[in-house]
Design an enzyme around this catalytic site. Structure first.
Site, PDB file in Angstrom:
ATOM      1  CG  ASN A  14      -2.250  -0.724   0.913  1.00  0.00           C
ATOM      2  OD1 ASN A  14      -2.971  -0.391  -0.019  1.00  0.00           O
ATOM      3  ND2 ASN A  14      -2.550  -1.739   1.703  1.00  0.00           N
ATOM      4  CG  HIS A 110     -10.866  -3.524   7.410  1.00  0.00           C
ATOM      5  ND1 HIS A 110     -10.132  -4.189   8.358  1.00  0.00           N
ATOM      6  CD2 HIS A 110     -11.935  -4.306   7.141  1.00  0.00           C
ATOM      7  CE1 HIS A 110     -10.736  -5.336   8.652  1.00  0.00           C
ATOM      8  NE2 HIS A 110     -11.834  -5.423   7.929  1.00  0.00           N
TER       9      HIS A 110
END
Length: 208
Positions: A14, A110
């Site tokens: 990420n 998430h």
């Protein structure tokens, strides 16, 4: 210019997506001041160093108490004068003292569509195992602000991902990253950096 601290625990995919989006002009008006990991062996730290970004390990193992670790982490964030704390695969529970210091200025990714498959115990592959066990047809990812609960803060962006026949947790994890996480995390940062996100009564409003 929005100054970011990116907190990571592992490989940093990420983080890479965020850095790539900055290079591609998909994130504007923002820069990464520091990358912090609780894990000295996290490849994310190497990714940061290769881009010339300061990379620091702050591990609970190096402190006598959790309180001391929490204070050290907060001090690091404050010393870099960051405006937004980005949790990009960070497995450390963010203490209340840091949540209080950065209200609606900490965001998390998430790997599910909150409020499904979230909360205590749902992290990493466990999320995707839960999705497959339940037999849902659609999963995805959520970017949200961090508050005092676990995955309970105001939702900024969500993106759905199809669950396919024959998926394993690892295969599904990769698809959710590629089709959702790596898209909506950079987008959320860009929206915040350009003043398009506000929180009203616990809900996020995004300006056009």
């Amino acid at each position: 210019m929005l100054k970011l601290a990116v907190l990571v625990s592992g490989g940093g995919t990420n983080l890479q997506a965020i850095m790539d989006a900055m290079d591609d002009g998909k994130i504007t008006n923002a820069s990464i001041s520091v990358v912090i990991s609780n894990n000295a062996g996290a490849y994310a730290l190497e990714r940061a160093k290769k881009k010339g970004i300061e990379a620091i390990c702050i591990s609970p193992k190096n402190y006598d108490t959790r309180e001391e670790f929490n204070r050290a982490l907060l001090a690091c964030l404050q010393s870099h004068e960051v405006d937004l704390v980005v949790l990009a695969g960070c497995l450390v529970v963010i203490p209340q003292m840091i949540v209080d210091a950065y209200p609606n200025r900490i965001i998390n990714i998430h790997p599910a569509l909150i409020p499904s498959f979230c909360g205590t115990g749902y992290y990493g592959l466990k999320v995707h195992e839960g999705v497959l066990e339940r037999g849902v047809k659609v999963t995805g990812a959520t970017v949200h602000f961090v508050d005092g609960g676990t995955d309970t803060g105001p939702i900024i962006l969500q993106k759905a991902v199809e669950v396919k026949e024959g998926d394993t947790p690892k295969i599904l994890q990769q698809r959710v990253m590629e089709e959702a996480e790596w898209i909506i995390m950079p987008k959320a940062i860009d929206l915040i950096a350009n003043g398009k996100v506000t929180v009203e009564d616990g809900h996020v409003r995004i300006k056009e």
